[in-house]
Scaffold this motif. Structure first.
Motif, PDB file in Angstrom:
ATOM      1  N   ILE A  29       0.851  -1.203   0.000  1.00  0.00           N
ATOM      2  CA  ILE A  29       0.000   0.000   0.000  1.00  0.00           C
ATOM      3  C   ILE A  29       0.885   1.250   0.000  1.00  0.00           C
ATOM      4  CG2 ILE A  29      -0.414   0.316   2.506  1.00  0.00           C
ATOM      5  CD1 ILE A  29      -3.027   0.711  -0.276  1.00  0.00           C
ATOM      6  N   LEU A  30       2.059   1.164   0.626  1.00  0.00           N
ATOM      7  CA  LEU A  30       2.973   2.316   0.605  1.00  0.00           C
ATOM      8  C   LEU A  30       3.491   2.570  -0.812  1.00  0.00           C
ATOM      9  CD1 LEU A  30       4.982   1.817   3.936  1.00  0.00           C
ATOM     10  CD2 LEU A  30       3.143   3.442   3.468  1.00  0.00           C
ATOM     11  N   ARG A  34      -2.952  -0.819  -4.554  1.00  0.00           N
ATOM     12  CA  ARG A  34      -4.136  -1.067  -3.730  1.00  0.00           C
ATOM     13  C   ARG A  34      -4.693  -2.474  -3.869  1.00  0.00           C
ATOM     14  NH1 ARG A  34      -8.147   3.827  -2.630  1.00  0.00           N
ATOM     15  NH2 ARG A  34      -6.621   5.296  -1.846  1.00  0.00           N
ATOM     16  N   GLU A  35      -4.772  -2.936  -5.128  1.00  0.00           N
ATOM     17  CA  GLU A  35      -5.380  -4.267  -5.329  1.00  0.00           C
ATOM     18  C   GLU A  35      -4.525  -5.377  -4.726  1.00  0.00           C
ATOM     19  OE1 GLU A  35      -6.838  -5.985  -9.146  1.00  0.00           O
ATOM     20  OE2 GLU A  35      -7.817  -4.008  -9.235  1.00  0.00           O
ATOM     21  N   GLN A  38      -4.920  -5.358  -0.990  1.00  0.00           N
ATOM     22  CA  GLN A  38      -6.165  -6.020  -0.571  1.00  0.00           C
ATOM     23  C   GLN A  38      -5.993  -7.545  -0.561  1.00  0.00           C
ATOM     24  OE1 GLN A  38      -9.586  -4.811  -2.817  1.00  0.00           O
ATOM     25  NE2 GLN A  38     -10.812  -6.571  -2.195  1.00  0.00           N
ATOM     26  N   LYS A  39      -5.453  -8.093  -1.678  1.00  0.00           N
ATOM     27  CA  LYS A  39      -5.310  -9.563  -1.790  1.00  0.00           C
ATOM     28  C   LYS A  39      -4.383 -10.118  -0.716  1.00  0.00           C
ATOM     29  CE  LYS A  39      -6.158  -9.955  -6.707  1.00  0.00           C
ATOM     30  NZ  LYS A  39      -5.474  -9.720  -7.978  1.00  0.00           N
ATOM     31  N   VAL A  40      -3.224  -9.467  -0.537  1.00  0.00           N
ATOM     32  CA  VAL A  40      -2.228  -9.979   0.415  1.00  0.00           C
ATOM     33  C   VAL A  40      -2.756  -9.867   1.850  1.00  0.00           C
ATOM     34  CG1 VAL A  40       0.092  -9.587   1.335  1.00  0.00           C
ATOM     35  CG2 VAL A  40      -0.277  -9.611  -1.114  1.00  0.00           C
ATOM     36  N   MET A  41      -3.470  -8.755   2.169  1.00  0.00           N
ATOM     37  CA  MET A  41      -4.018  -8.591   3.523  1.00  0.00           C
ATOM     38  C   MET A  41      -5.106  -9.629   3.792  1.00  0.00           C
ATOM     39  SD  MET A  41      -2.308  -6.586   5.187  1.00  0.00           S
ATOM     40  CE  MET A  41      -1.517  -5.022   5.499  1.00  0.00           C
ATOM     41  N   GLY A 114      -5.433   0.372  10.473  1.00  0.00           N
ATOM     42  CA  GLY A 114      -4.528  -0.594   9.821  1.00  0.00           C
ATOM     43  C   GLY A 114      -3.132  -0.550  10.414  1.00  0.00           C
ATOM     44  N   ARG A 115      -2.641   0.672  10.658  1.00  0.00           N
ATOM     45  CA  ARG A 115      -1.285   0.808  11.226  1.00  0.00           C
ATOM     46  C   ARG A 115      -1.210   0.182  12.616  1.00  0.00           C
ATOM     47  NH1 ARG A 115      -0.281   7.044   9.513  1.00  0.00           N
ATOM     48  NH2 ARG A 115      -0.014   6.655   7.297  1.00  0.00           N
TER      49      ARG A 115
END
Ligand code: HEM
Length: 154
Positions: A29-30, A34-35, A38-41, A114-115
């Motif tokens: 995300i940094l 974005r996509e 999302q998938k990795v999270m 999130g952080r």
């Protein structure tokens, strides 16, 4: 490796995997991806869920393992274990909150939560791996007991 060590080894591997995925997701995300974030999270959350399922089934079917190391370290270990368990429960609530905010597209709040969630999860994973090392690698030999007895050293 004996049978009673198999479940904890699998569940601890899932904690480690989950923390690695969350770290990768944060980096993504940094970088503005974005996509992929999302998938990795989501993969990280699934790994955390698998950890939890293994942990619960082990607790039900096998029981938890009591401290097998020196007596003078038992109190310190118990405090550390309770700290880890409380942290894991807090991280789970934070994780659900962070995911919910993401799916509702409330990204400004998601970013803040999130952080905190990711940082809490890193500490949970590190303390979880430490518990595993203490209980199964450094001082093996503790007996398996039902959950409440094992936590309070009864
Ligand atoms: C438990 C799972 C998740 C965690 C721990 C997490 C963590 C984070 C973190 C730490 C940030 C901020 C990065 C920074 O600025 O330092 C962030 C931002 C973001 N996340 Fe997630 N995330 C998760 C799941 C998701 C999902 C499922 C989505 C998509 C539906 C998503 C979409 C986004 C977006 C779009 C941003 C950027 C927000 C902005 O720039 O204002 N995240 N996330």
């Amino acid at each position: 490796m004996t049978w009673y060590q198999v479940f904890p080894t699998i569940s601890t591997s899932f904690i480690a995997l989950s923390a690695i995925l969350v770290a990768i997701g944060w980096r993504l995300i940094l970088l503005g991806k974005r996509e992929s974030h999302q998938k990795v999270m989501i993969a990280g959350a699934i790994a955390a869920l698998l950890f939890f399922l293994f942990y619960v089934s082990r607790t039900i079917f096998v029981g938890n393992t009591e401290w097998g190391g020196p007596d003078n370290l038992k109190t310190l270990y118990t405090i550390f274990l309770v700290f880890h368990i409380v942290l894991a429960m807090v991280a789970a609530v934070f994780g659900i909150t962070t995911l919910t905010l993401a799916f509702k597209k409330r990204f400004a709040k998601h970013r803040k939560w999130g952080r905190v969630t990711a940082s809490t999860w890193f500490v949970t994973a590190a303390t979880g791996i430490t518990v595993y090392v203490l209980l199964y690698l450094m001082y093996p030999g503790g007996h398996t007991k039902p959950v409440i007895d094992a936590i309070f050293g009864l």
